[in-house]
Motif scaffolding. Structure first.
Motif, PDB file in Angstrom:
ATOM      1  N   ARG A 105       0.890  -1.081   0.207  1.00  0.00           N
ATOM      2  CA  ARG A 105       0.174   0.467  -0.039  1.00  0.00           C
ATOM      3  C   ARG A 105       1.280   1.391  -0.288  1.00  0.00           C
ATOM      4  O   ARG A 105       1.933   1.641   0.261  1.00  0.00           O
ATOM      5  CB  ARG A 105      -0.651   0.336   1.124  1.00  0.00           C
ATOM      6  N   SER A 106       0.360   2.341  -0.351  1.00  0.00           N
ATOM      7  CA  SER A 106       1.381   3.478  -1.024  1.00  0.00           C
ATOM      8  C   SER A 106       1.704   4.093   0.940  1.00  0.00           C
ATOM      9  O   SER A 106       2.444   4.684   1.424  1.00  0.00           O
ATOM     10  CB  SER A 106       0.253   4.658  -1.120  1.00  0.00           C
ATOM     11  N   SER A 107       0.587   3.415   1.877  1.00  0.00           N
ATOM     12  CA  SER A 107       1.123   3.943   3.526  1.00  0.00           C
ATOM     13  C   SER A 107       1.678   3.064   3.703  1.00  0.00           C
ATOM     14  O   SER A 107       2.300   3.127   4.846  1.00  0.00           O
ATOM     15  CB  SER A 107      -0.223   3.720   4.152  1.00  0.00           C
ATOM     16  N   ASP A 108       2.500   1.837   3.490  1.00  0.00           N
ATOM     17  CA  ASP A 108       3.952   1.018   3.437  1.00  0.00           C
ATOM     18  C   ASP A 108       5.131   1.672   3.159  1.00  0.00           C
ATOM     19  O   ASP A 108       5.743   1.523   3.706  1.00  0.00           O
ATOM     20  CB  ASP A 108       3.400  -0.469   2.781  1.00  0.00           C
ATOM     21  N   ALA A 109       4.763   3.053   2.925  1.00  0.00           N
ATOM     22  CA  ALA A 109       6.439   3.568   2.243  1.00  0.00           C
ATOM     23  C   ALA A 109       6.776   4.439   3.861  1.00  0.00           C
ATOM     24  O   ALA A 109       6.387   4.786   4.822  1.00  0.00           O
ATOM     25  CB  ALA A 109       6.184   5.046   1.394  1.00  0.00           C
ATOM     26  N   GLY A 110       7.926   3.494   3.798  1.00  0.00           N
ATOM     27  CA  GLY A 110       8.568   4.745   5.626  1.00  0.00           C
ATOM     28  C   GLY A 110      10.024   3.844   5.272  1.00  0.00           C
ATOM     29  O   GLY A 110      10.215   3.126   4.834  1.00  0.00           O
ATOM     30  N   SER A 111      10.614   3.736   6.695  1.00  0.00           N
ATOM     31  CA  SER A 111      11.946   3.622   7.019  1.00  0.00           C
ATOM     32  C   SER A 111      11.761   2.280   7.684  1.00  0.00           C
ATOM     33  O   SER A 111      10.462   2.401   9.015  1.00  0.00           O
ATOM     34  CB  SER A 111      12.676   4.502   7.692  1.00  0.00           C
ATOM     35  N   PHE A 112      12.194   0.861   7.561  1.00  0.00           N
ATOM     36  CA  PHE A 112      11.895  -0.236   8.445  1.00  0.00           C
ATOM     37  C   PHE A 112      13.407  -0.517   9.210  1.00  0.00           C
ATOM     38  O   PHE A 112      14.454  -0.198   8.567  1.00  0.00           O
ATOM     39  CB  PHE A 112      11.674  -0.784   7.578  1.00  0.00           C
ATOM     40  N   MET A 113      13.135  -0.996  10.459  1.00  0.00           N
ATOM     41  CA  MET A 113      14.141  -1.330  11.169  1.00  0.00           C
ATOM     42  C   MET A 113      14.017  -2.583  11.021  1.00  0.00           C
ATOM     43  O   MET A 113      13.139  -3.593  11.538  1.00  0.00           O
ATOM     44  CB  MET A 113      14.483  -0.984  12.464  1.00  0.00           C
ATOM     45  N   PHE A 114      15.419  -3.616  11.722  1.00  0.00           N
ATOM     46  CA  PHE A 114      15.611  -4.961  11.530  1.00  0.00           C
ATOM     47  C   PHE A 114      16.050  -5.417  13.574  1.00  0.00           C
ATOM     48  O   PHE A 114      17.214  -4.150  13.497  1.00  0.00           O
ATOM     49  CB  PHE A 114      16.592  -5.339  10.965  1.00  0.00           C
ATOM     50  N   ARG A 115      15.420  -6.368  14.219  1.00  0.00           N
ATOM     51  CA  ARG A 115      15.742  -6.466  15.507  1.00  0.00           C
ATOM     52  C   ARG A 115      16.350  -7.798  15.677  1.00  0.00           C
ATOM     53  O   ARG A 115      15.272  -8.573  15.087  1.00  0.00           O
ATOM     54  CB  ARG A 115      14.768  -5.531  16.955  1.00  0.00           C
TER      55      ARG A 115
END
Length: 591
Positions: A105-115
């Protein structure tokens, strides 16, 4: 699975070689996904194992800085907007932390981090800016990239490739080509995905020159296209002779040789209709063209080959020629007939005039109608006009068909021979038969002469010529007859009478001599002496000799057939005409 294992190993080796003894992560700093499709975040991580082996791992993905959990081993901890859409496709025990997000979805755009949380070791969040991944969501896919040789040759195989960018290897787009050919199986590379198709049987032609070779990718209804303009080399085609639309007769004109080729033609040859080479140049000049100028062709050459035009006939403008009156081969007398004016001209004749034999104009039209034609209808001519001038036909005399008409000049005359002449005017020519008073017996003409529609039939005879003779003429349209009186031939009668008198007198003389000789022999005494016998014998011999010289009354008519003494009429042998009879016939022939 082999692909994912290779990807994990590749990323893990990259991380291990960079920082084998610390907490580090490797992968794309940013990925692009298509709205409605899926996106894969490739990821490998490393940790300070210190020579120990660990088997229990917990991988967690957050959006932002541990703000929203988008993936967790415990599904209950995932926020609602990502539930059911995320999956960890990598194997944490092999240091693969790759994440797949579906139904982007267009709302999924952004920064993602892994832990990562490792049992019996530690927990670590890769929250440094350089360790985080940025996701961009596009509403439309990127256009494919088409690759092909810069210049290909007509008729030779060529390979083209189509590279399609995407982010979801589990949902590949459907790719199609604008040109026929055999397509290969797709191949992929690492990182930002690319799908490549090979067309192994693509054979370009001259029609492909400067046309697009297109590759289209369909992402679940979202279709994008990439293309490359083909540059095809081919020999000359569509070779033609180019000149003015038309040229006036006796003017000059320049011709040029045109062709479609790549590369352009670099030499030319000109040929006459019989194959003689006329020149080697791009253009050729014709001096004083005429309507009889032959067709000319040209041949164009380039590095790929040659080709020739068809013979080109120059369109020469000239005034009307071969003007003629065209009508039926024949027409019956009193019928109507339509005449048309024919001509050879360029441009075609656009006006006409009709004239009588004395030059009177009769009409101005392509056709002219004559009502109730007759054998006396005069010859007619026509004149044709066009923009270049005019010309006229010769006088055309119609072929009028009519039944026989026997001329009043027909007659018989007698001098040495009796000659009858029957003059017949008809079209078509007539057949003539002669009949005496007894119409059951027909005679054939002695001779005939033809002079246009007039035919002069002649019948000649000696003795026995009838007092009247019937001339009967007929053709396919009708018949006609005339009875001619044959005057007595006095000369022939006189000769016949004189001959008869001479014959009678000769017969009487012979008869008298015979009687006299008979009486004399009866009164002479019979002499037994030798002298009397000799005399008797001598007298007898004299009588026999006299008999041989005079002939008997029986022999007088031996050269005359029975009952045909005066009958020379009807003999099969044709009588020989005298000079006077031929002169008489000539008089009638000229009548």
């Amino acid at each position: 699975m082999v692909f994912w294992s290779c990807l994990s190993l590749f990323l893990w080796l990259r991380v291990s070689s960079a920082n084998a003894n610390g907490w580090s992560i490797a992968g794309n700093k940013s990925v692009v996904g298509l709205s409605g499709s899926c996106v894969l975040i490739p990821c490998t991580f490393s940790y300070p194992a210190k020579g120990k082996t660990y088997t229990e791992f917990t991988g967690i993905w957050y959006k932002g800085n541990e703000e929203s959990t988008v993936f967790h081993t415990d599904n209950s901890k995932i926020i609602n907007s990502f539930k059911g859409r995320t999956s960890l496709i990598g194997d944490l025990r092999k240091n693969d932390c790759s994440l797949n997000i579906s139904s982007l979805r267009s709302s999924d755009a952004g920064s993602f981090m892994f832990r990562i949380e490792i049992k019996d070791l530690d927990k670590y969040s890769y929250k440094k800016k350089e360790d985080m991944v940025s996701i961009k969501v596009n509403e439309t896919p990127e256009n494919p990239t088409v690759s092909v040789e810069e210049e290909v040759t007509s008729g030779q195989l060529v390979t083209a490739t189509c590279a399609v960018s995407h982010s979801c290897p589990s949902d590949l787009p459907r790719v199609t080509w604008s040109h026929g050919g055999k397509q290969s199986s797709p191949s992929q590379n690492l990182g930002q995905w690319k799908l490549t198709y090979y067309s192994l049987t693509f054979t370009p032609s001259r029609e492909d020159h400067n046309k697009h070779l297109s590759c289209s990718a369909d992402f679940n209804g979202k279709k994008v296209t990439g293309y490359k303009t083909l540059k095809v080399k081919y020999p000359p085609y569509n070779v033609s002779v180019v000149t003015k639309p038309s040229v006036k007769e006796n003017d000059s004109v320049e011709l040029s040789c045109s062709s479609d080729s790549n590369p352009p033609a670099n030499s030319y040859q000109w040929f006459s209709l019989n194959g003689t080479m006329l020149a080697k140049s791009h253009t050729y000049k014709l001096e004083r063209v005429s309507r009889h100028t032959e067709a000319i062709s040209c041949t164009a050459f380039n590095t790929e080959g040659k080709n020739s035009s068809g013979p080109q006939k120059i369109k020469v403008q000239y005034p009307p020629y071969n003007v003629s009156v065209v009508t039926k081969p024949s027409v019956k007398e009193n019928d109507s007939v339509e005449l048309s004016c024919s001509s050879d001209s360029n441009p075609p004749a656009n006006s006409y005039q009709w004239f009588s034999l004395n030059g009177t104009m009769l009409a101005k039209s392509p056709t002219y109608k004559l009502e109730r034609v007759s054998r006396h209808t005069e010859a007619i001519s026509c004149t044709a006009f066009n923009t270049e001038g005019k010309n006229s036909s010769g006088p055309r005399k119609l072929n009028i068909l009519y039944p026989p008409e026997i001329k009043s000049e027909s007659s018989c005359m007698s001098k040495i021979l009796t000659v009858c002449v029957c003059i017949v005017d008809s079209n078509p020519p007539s057949e003539v038969k002669w009949f005496g008073p007894d119409s059951s017996k027909a005679f054939s003409s002695t001779s005939f002469k033809q002079n246009e529609s007039l035919t002069i039939f002649t019948l000649q005879g000696w003795l026995g010529f009838p007092e009247t003779i019937l001339c009967f003429a007929n053709n396919s349209l009708g018949s006609s007859s005339i009875t001619l009186e044959a005057p007595r031939n006095l000369i022939i009668i006189c000769i016949a009478v004189a001959s008869a008198v001479v014959v009678v007198l000769a017969c009487i003389l012979v008869y008298a001599v015979r009687r006299r000789c008979g009486k004399r022999s009866a009164h002479l005494p019979l002499m037994k002496n030798e002298q009397n016998e000799m005399k008797t014998t001598q007298n007898k011999s004299d009588l026999e000799n006299s008999k041989e010289e005079k002939g008997s009354d029986v022999d007088i008519y031996t050269n005359c057939p029975k009952d045909r003494v005066y009958d020379n009429w009807g003999h099969d042998a044709r009588p020989v005409s005298s000079d006077r009879a031929l002169e008489d016939e000539a008089v009638y022939a000229n009548t």
